[in-house]
Design a protein around this motif. Structure first.
Motif, PDB file in Angstrom:
ATOM      1  N   VAL A 115     -13.531   3.750   2.788  1.00  0.00           N
ATOM      2  CA  VAL A 115     -13.295   4.457   4.048  1.00  0.00           C
ATOM      3  C   VAL A 115     -13.762   3.536   5.170  1.00  0.00           C
ATOM      4  CG1 VAL A 115     -13.915   6.435   5.469  1.00  0.00           C
ATOM      5  CG2 VAL A 115     -13.555   6.716   2.993  1.00  0.00           C
ATOM      6  N   LEU A 116     -12.826   3.204   6.047  1.00  0.00           N
ATOM      7  CA  LEU A 116     -13.076   2.208   7.080  1.00  0.00           C
ATOM      8  C   LEU A 116     -13.037   2.866   8.451  1.00  0.00           C
ATOM      9  CD1 LEU A 116     -13.227  -0.818   7.963  1.00  0.00           C
ATOM     10  CD2 LEU A 116     -10.724  -0.814   7.893  1.00  0.00           C
ATOM     11  N   THR A 117     -14.123   2.704   9.179  1.00  0.00           N
ATOM     12  CA  THR A 117     -14.212   3.300  10.513  1.00  0.00           C
ATOM     13  C   THR A 117     -14.151   2.191  11.557  1.00  0.00           C
ATOM     14  OG1 THR A 117     -15.503   5.134   9.664  1.00  0.00           O
ATOM     15  CG2 THR A 117     -15.638   4.713  12.032  1.00  0.00           C
ATOM     16  N   CYS A 118     -13.149   2.267  12.448  1.00  0.00           N
ATOM     17  CA  CYS A 118     -12.903   1.188  13.425  1.00  0.00           C
ATOM     18  C   CYS A 118     -13.087   1.703  14.846  1.00  0.00           C
ATOM     19  CB  CYS A 118     -11.466   0.679  13.317  1.00  0.00           C
ATOM     20  SG  CYS A 118     -11.050  -0.014  11.727  1.00  0.00           S
ATOM     21  N   THR A 131     -10.702   6.444  11.690  1.00  0.00           N
ATOM     22  CA  THR A 131     -11.201   6.349  10.320  1.00  0.00           C
ATOM     23  C   THR A 131     -10.032   6.450   9.343  1.00  0.00           C
ATOM     24  OG1 THR A 131     -13.257   7.369  11.007  1.00  0.00           O
ATOM     25  CG2 THR A 131     -12.782   7.375   8.647  1.00  0.00           C
ATOM     26  N   VAL A 132      -9.942   5.451   8.481  1.00  0.00           N
ATOM     27  CA  VAL A 132      -8.856   5.414   7.489  1.00  0.00           C
ATOM     28  C   VAL A 132      -9.440   5.152   6.103  1.00  0.00           C
ATOM     29  CG1 VAL A 132      -7.129   4.601   9.143  1.00  0.00           C
ATOM     30  CG2 VAL A 132      -8.473   2.941   7.850  1.00  0.00           C
ATOM     31  N   ARG A 133      -8.746   5.641   5.103  1.00  0.00           N
ATOM     32  CA  ARG A 133      -9.098   5.347   3.724  1.00  0.00           C
ATOM     33  C   ARG A 133      -8.075   4.345   3.198  1.00  0.00           C
ATOM     34  NH1 ARG A 133      -8.578  10.291   0.307  1.00  0.00           N
ATOM     35  NH2 ARG A 133      -8.638  11.051   2.467  1.00  0.00           N
ATOM     36  N   VAL A 134      -8.535   3.222   2.695  1.00  0.00           N
ATOM     37  CA  VAL A 134      -7.637   2.138   2.315  1.00  0.00           C
ATOM     38  C   VAL A 134      -7.616   1.990   0.807  1.00  0.00           C
ATOM     39  CG1 VAL A 134      -7.132  -0.313   2.613  1.00  0.00           C
ATOM     40  CG2 VAL A 134      -8.244   0.962   4.459  1.00  0.00           C
ATOM     41  N   ASP A 135      -6.423   1.976   0.253  1.00  0.00           N
ATOM     42  CA  ASP A 135      -6.310   1.811  -1.187  1.00  0.00           C
ATOM     43  C   ASP A 135      -5.189   0.807  -1.482  1.00  0.00           C
ATOM     44  OD1 ASP A 135      -6.758   2.193  -3.912  1.00  0.00           O
ATOM     45  OD2 ASP A 135      -6.888   4.380  -3.703  1.00  0.00           O
ATOM     46  N   LEU A 136      -5.034   0.478  -2.736  1.00  0.00           N
ATOM     47  CA  LEU A 136      -4.109  -0.577  -3.136  1.00  0.00           C
ATOM     48  C   LEU A 136      -3.260  -0.094  -4.298  1.00  0.00           C
ATOM     49  CD1 LEU A 136      -3.270  -3.635  -3.081  1.00  0.00           C
ATOM     50  CD2 LEU A 136      -5.130  -4.000  -4.733  1.00  0.00           C
ATOM     51  N   ILE A 137      -1.956  -0.282  -4.174  1.00  0.00           N
ATOM     52  CA  ILE A 137      -1.054   0.051  -5.279  1.00  0.00           C
ATOM     53  C   ILE A 137      -0.525  -1.259  -5.859  1.00  0.00           C
ATOM     54  CG2 ILE A 137       0.966   1.356  -5.998  1.00  0.00           C
ATOM     55  CD1 ILE A 137       0.625   3.130  -3.558  1.00  0.00           C
ATOM     56  N   LYS A 138      -0.920  -1.539  -7.072  1.00  0.00           N
ATOM     57  CA  LYS A 138      -0.501  -2.788  -7.705  1.00  0.00           C
ATOM     58  C   LYS A 138       0.935  -2.670  -8.202  1.00  0.00           C
ATOM     59  CE  LYS A 138      -2.642  -5.890  -8.475  1.00  0.00           C
ATOM     60  NZ  LYS A 138      -2.790  -7.083  -7.593  1.00  0.00           N
ATOM     61  N   GLY A 139       1.730  -3.703  -7.940  1.00  0.00           N
ATOM     62  CA  GLY A 139       3.041  -3.787  -8.556  1.00  0.00           C
ATOM     63  C   GLY A 139       4.094  -2.841  -7.991  1.00  0.00           C
ATOM     64  N   TRP A 140       3.757  -2.098  -6.966  1.00  0.00           N
ATOM     65  CA  TRP A 140       4.779  -1.274  -6.295  1.00  0.00           C
ATOM     66  C   TRP A 140       5.214  -2.042  -5.061  1.00  0.00           C
ATOM     67  CZ3 TRP A 140       4.553   2.956  -2.216  1.00  0.00           C
ATOM     68  CH2 TRP A 140       5.701   3.752  -2.233  1.00  0.00           C
ATOM     69  N   THR A 141       6.415  -2.576  -5.091  1.00  0.00           N
ATOM     70  CA  THR A 141       6.868  -3.483  -4.042  1.00  0.00           C
ATOM     71  C   THR A 141       7.804  -2.762  -3.097  1.00  0.00           C
ATOM     72  OG1 THR A 141       6.679  -5.329  -5.575  1.00  0.00           O
ATOM     73  CG2 THR A 141       7.995  -5.687  -3.584  1.00  0.00           C
ATOM     74  N   ILE A 142       7.481  -2.789  -1.831  1.00  0.00           N
ATOM     75  CA  ILE A 142       8.340  -2.178  -0.816  1.00  0.00           C
ATOM     76  C   ILE A 142       8.712  -3.250   0.208  1.00  0.00           C
ATOM     77  CG2 ILE A 142       7.368   0.123  -1.173  1.00  0.00           C
ATOM     78  CD1 ILE A 142       5.632  -0.234   1.268  1.00  0.00           C
ATOM     79  N   LYS A 143       9.886  -3.105   0.825  1.00  0.00           N
ATOM     80  CA  LYS A 143      10.353  -4.122   1.774  1.00  0.00           C
ATOM     81  C   LYS A 143       9.826  -3.873   3.178  1.00  0.00           C
ATOM     82  CE  LYS A 143      14.713  -5.448   1.437  1.00  0.00           C
ATOM     83  NZ  LYS A 143      16.190  -5.502   1.182  1.00  0.00           N
ATOM     84  N   THR A 144       9.633  -2.603   3.499  1.00  0.00           N
ATOM     85  CA  THR A 144       9.247  -2.209   4.854  1.00  0.00           C
ATOM     86  C   THR A 144       8.297  -1.020   4.736  1.00  0.00           C
ATOM     87  OG1 THR A 144      11.316  -0.953   4.836  1.00  0.00           O
ATOM     88  CG2 THR A 144      11.326  -3.016   6.051  1.00  0.00           C
ATOM     89  N   PRO A 145       7.586  -0.688   5.811  1.00  0.00           N
ATOM     90  CA  PRO A 145       6.607   0.385   5.717  1.00  0.00           C
ATOM     91  C   PRO A 145       7.226   1.728   5.330  1.00  0.00           C
ATOM     92  CG  PRO A 145       6.211  -0.917   7.690  1.00  0.00           C
ATOM     93  CD  PRO A 145       7.523  -1.371   7.128  1.00  0.00           C
ATOM     94  N   ARG A 146       6.434   2.503   4.584  1.00  0.00           N
ATOM     95  CA  ARG A 146       6.823   3.872   4.245  1.00  0.00           C
ATOM     96  C   ARG A 146       5.674   4.800   4.597  1.00  0.00           C
ATOM     97  NH1 ARG A 146       9.758   2.897  -1.708  1.00  0.00           N
ATOM     98  NH2 ARG A 146      11.374   1.498  -0.893  1.00  0.00           N
ATOM     99  N   LEU A 147       6.000   6.079   4.698  1.00  0.00           N
ATOM    100  CA  LEU A 147       4.984   7.048   5.103  1.00  0.00           C
ATOM    101  C   LEU A 147       5.197   8.340   4.325  1.00  0.00           C
ATOM    102  CD1 LEU A 147       3.721   7.604   8.678  1.00  0.00           C
ATOM    103  CD2 LEU A 147       4.573   9.593   7.430  1.00  0.00           C
ATOM    104  N   GLU A 148       4.094   9.017   4.077  1.00  0.00           N
ATOM    105  CA  GLU A 148       4.159  10.292   3.366  1.00  0.00           C
ATOM    106  C   GLU A 148       3.175  11.233   4.035  1.00  0.00           C
ATOM    107  OE1 GLU A 148       2.872   9.848  -0.680  1.00  0.00           O
ATOM    108  OE2 GLU A 148       3.236  11.952  -1.171  1.00  0.00           O
ATOM    109  N   ASN A 149       3.605  12.468   4.240  1.00  0.00           N
ATOM    110  CA  ASN A 149       2.644  13.477   4.681  1.00  0.00           C
ATOM    111  C   ASN A 149       2.928  14.777   3.939  1.00  0.00           C
ATOM    112  OD1 ASN A 149       4.742  14.775   6.019  1.00  0.00           O
ATOM    113  ND2 ASN A 149       4.206  13.906   8.011  1.00  0.00           N
ATOM    114  N   GLU A 150       2.348  15.841   4.415  1.00  0.00           N
ATOM    115  CA  GLU A 150       2.473  17.081   3.656  1.00  0.00           C
ATOM    116  C   GLU A 150       3.925  17.502   3.483  1.00  0.00           C
ATOM    117  OE1 GLU A 150       0.014  20.114   5.206  1.00  0.00           O
ATOM    118  OE2 GLU A 150       0.491  21.527   3.586  1.00  0.00           O
ATOM    119  N   ARG A 151       4.754  17.182   4.462  1.00  0.00           N
ATOM    120  CA  ARG A 151       6.119  17.719   4.466  1.00  0.00           C
ATOM    121  C   ARG A 151       7.206  16.767   4.000  1.00  0.00           C
ATOM    122  NH1 ARG A 151       8.717  19.238   8.585  1.00  0.00           N
ATOM    123  NH2 ARG A 151       7.739  17.759   9.999  1.00  0.00           N
TER     124      ARG A 151
END
Lengths: 332, 332, 332, 332
Positions: free
Chosen positions: A52-55, A240-260
């Motif tokens: 968890v990173l607070t900037c 404040t953000v929580r930063v994680d890493l997904i190995k081997g999942w390759t995307i070309k451009t940013p993606r986003l997910e929320n509740e909906r």
């Protein structure tokens, strides 16, 4: 937070989307802020997935505009605009991986009036610019300094108060060999100015080079679609953000997910190309992770896809294309 | 060379456009070629204004495509494309100055068939690309290896030989704080792919940072307007240029002068914005240095301005706008 | 006129490109001029293929601007602009055929100063317009009335005289069911403002409906690429064309042939789409009539195709793409 | 219906937005449907302001696609697409007035499966088209025939049912002298494909010529932003609207009002120009009717404006720009 348990971040990332460590980038810890997205800048911090990173972010002008009588052309020093926190090295991140960033919270900081929006020459959606160069004279410069709180929002005038709907205007990873101005959005993220990058959402960013080099900054207290005059309610924050890493999942451009919904993000010019890029990737995603035939996804999005315009003022325009989770189902 | 004596380079530059020294960048002297325009790269050479510089340029693929049976997707390693000679530090150059580069000659080098053009996925003017992302399948890859000589030109097939009309596809200075891919054209020059950057012409490049950091490469043996499939007749060359410096003459974007005309160069998307940028600067130039009223120049160019399309395939499109010297008169 | 004997018009048209009859449309014979391209307008004339047609054309303002002190906004009555001669019914023309028009001559007429160019609000390439709507103020209106003769050209000022290089700004057939403003260029021709539509050239126009319904007008005494401020040197003329008919040769958009090259014409927005359309059709033509493989033509035009910008100010932008006859060979 | 009482229609229109008369256009009463927006077509009906008009609309293919094994290229006959009810003459309407249309209801009609969407060549947002002409092959044709009811919506497949969210895809007045295909959107309305033109909303349309000539058709059972493949859930309907007339309120382009927001609608290419046009008019409206200074409105919309993408597939793209009523206040 039940939807999050089913998120791609929670299911695929190294730390399962959990908060396992803490780190911070206060102004003092950050030291020098940065104006390019580049892997040539030594990381200011190295973190593990699950941190968890607070900037402490600056506003887009690094606080240079303090009064409504300021002249942006006198106070600002192009290209030293849109200061970024970072870069943050994510341990284990390699080209082809994806960084997942859950936005925990954005809180305004600094003395009032802490919100700023301005009109400056050659910038904005309804004026001649460096890219749309015309002969007609620019608008006069104008500065608004605005009272902003998380509780009440932004006081525009006696009659109008805009709710506090904060988001991160600029966030991304470093390009592989380039160093790109933090004023630009592109395949690695950057200055997308997309209001969906808000508390509660997860943004997925492609890793271009070892360590990923996460940058972020430019938080807005409110912004309309397109960021019309080029400058939202800019304000300094504690983000404040929580930063994680997904190995081997390759995307070309940013993606986003929320509740909906699930969203893909395209940045290009002209605007139709940004929209094409976003929808094209959404179809690719629906085919790869949700079991759709590509042409079926194309026809289905014709009936239910949603477009969010981020900016229509930066060197590339940014568009998000999304599909409801209730329609797309759950990613495999 | 009478027109040259009246050129801006001859009249305004530090060395009066004269050849006062010599330098070279052979493959061995160059060593590593570069894929970004950046002032962070240590200069490979430092020269005084008035230096004749001879460069051994690579083709855009650094020679990786050697046979018509090669597959570009297997041989090429994005973003390591379009290798550049340089950076060359110009002694005395400071932000706000302009570098003048007279192109003395371009001569093909290397073993035959030394010319290369290819079709590769996601690149080109009439196919889906990363920027114009569509659902339809790409064209099959195709490679042409072609016999190129300065005397006969490029042998396309038994019936068609294209005259040798070489030019420098990519030339420019370093941005102030960015490092931009050599595949991109912009305000500092770069991958403009404009056929007028040919022997006999002078190109003027804005200095963004001390020393200027001149890069060049990507010479073409022939190219049509727009570089339609994205790859001209790429070939390695010996390119000789005379480099000079104009103190205190500040330009926003590259300009060009030859025997017949003055040209300004715009790079942007959509294409009309590249054309607008080029014409806007030409009007600014005509007002500043030729005594025209801006509106009069606008109306006059309506009757006699000329547009040259450089590329319609790179991340920004490039357009040159020009006016005949017989009409514009002589710069003050 | 040896090249003409080998032209598509001479070889394929009903009258072999020969002058077999004469007709005229003087102001009196024309009567009412027209502001839409429409097959609903009764033909003013019916001619056989092989007819030499002499038209008295008006300038784009139908002569309403007579003095440099006129205000265009007061004198002009939108949408009654760009008056056209015609419609001319071509006997035998059916949907799917092509009309060939050889431009024999254009001669200025009317009292001096007979040339007109103006700046008016919301029109032009470097100002806010109805299509590129911005907040900044328009330029002040301005009118130039200019002395124009075929011998000397257009006298711009004491120092500058522009050669007389006349062409037909607006020419085309009627759409099948639409009636489109003569200010618009599209697949049927119309307001293309392409300087290659000049004496000595043949323009080929697709027939959309029985009789074809040929319209023409809007002749320019000179024009630069893009018609930058939106108004070339407008002038009334006597324009003489030879009209012929090619049965069963179906084209999607206008094409042009002159001594040196074959050209296809695209009208669209943004400008890259106009260029794409023109080049796409040129490749189709090279494959259909010149024996090229489409991909080979694509790669070859990359090396030798030429782009001519017609207008960058009308509701659609117009671009011509051409290939030299010395390269393409002769159409089958 | 309290918001409606405060609407511009209720306050400014001749019949105060009230239902004072009834009229209908059944298939039989309509007779021939129309494919152009034109004042040259004799009105099928003449009504007074305050008339409730019930129309039997066809689907965009006039019912020609009846089975999933149909081939659109065999069944459809361009340009006879997108059939329109009307034209309806509004008594008292003159150039410079505005027609207000309250959409009362849209109900599906016809036998099941009554919904249709297709993929056809040269049409759609992610394929080569007539406007974005490329070399790559089209997608295969595909037809979906879908069960549509007002209660359940559109059954896409076993898992996915899309809610019934109907709207009028094409609605507008006749241009002054043109006859424009019903496939085109522009300043007078037409094929905007904007999902906000839905039951409960009021759309305001500029009158170009006496009687106004109202056309409508092309109702969609569901549509995503952009109408990505070019064909929404097309279906025949009974559409009921209340038509009123506002004398002397002149608008340049369509506007819309519903319970929550005021919207202006721009149609242009590239897409940024459609967005510019919509926002420009919204600022003009906020200044004229809501008391804002134009620059203040520009800065405020930067913080709270909303963009809705209608279509990204038609000859012009359509974008709606809106501001919440809670922010804008009430029109004077």
């Amino acid at each position: 937070m039940s939807w999050f348990e089913d998120s791609i971040m929670a299911r695929k990332a190294v730390a399962k989307g959990e908060a396992r460590a803490e780190a911070s980038l206060t102004e003092a810890q950050q030291g020098k802020y940065h104006y390019v997205y580049s892997a040539a800048i030594p990381p200011v911090l190295r973190i593990d997935p699950g941190t968890v990173l607070t900037c402490e972010t600056h506003d887009a002008f690094e606080g240079a505009i303090t009064s409504e009588s300021d002249k942006p052309t006198e106070k600002l020093n192009f290209p030293f605009l849109n200061p970024q926190n970072g870069p943050v090295w994510i341990n284990g991140a390699e080209k082809g991986d994806t960084i997942a960033v859950h936005i925990d919270s954005i809180v305004p900081r600094g003395s009032q009036p802490r919100g700023t929006t301005v009109i400056m020459p050659e910038f904005g959606g309804l004026v001649p610019t460096a890219d749309t160069a015309l002969l007609t004279a620019p608008l006069p410069e104008r500065v608004r300094k605005l009272h902003v709180t998380a509780e009440e929002g932004t006081v525009w005038n006696d009659r109008i108060t805009l709710p506090y709907e904060p988001f991160i205007g600029t966030i991304g990873t470093a390009p592989q060999i380039e160093a790109i101005s933090s004023l630009v959005p592109d395949y690695y993220g950057g200055n997308m100015d997309l209001p969906d990058v808000a508390p509660g959402a997860v943004i997925y960013l492609p890793v271009q080079t070892e360590g990923g080099f996460l940058f972020l900054g430019d938080c807005h207290a409110a912004q309309g679609d397109g960021e019309l005059c080029g400058v939202a309610i800019e304000h300094p924050t504690v983000t404040t953000v929580r930063v994680d890493l997904i190995k081997g999942w390759t995307i070309k451009t940013p993606r986003l997910e929320n509740e909906r919904f699930y969203m893909t993000i395209g940045s290009s010019r002209p605007m139709e190309d940004a929209a094409r890029g976003a929808y094209r990737e959404l179809i690719r995603w629906m085919a790869a992770d949700f079991g759709f035939d590509e042409i079926d996804a194309y026809m289905l999005l014709t009936q239910c896809g949603r477009i969010r315009l981020g900016n229509m003022v930066d060197p590339k325009y940014t568009v998000g294309a999304s599909v409801l989770k209730s329609i797309a189902g759950t990613a495999r």
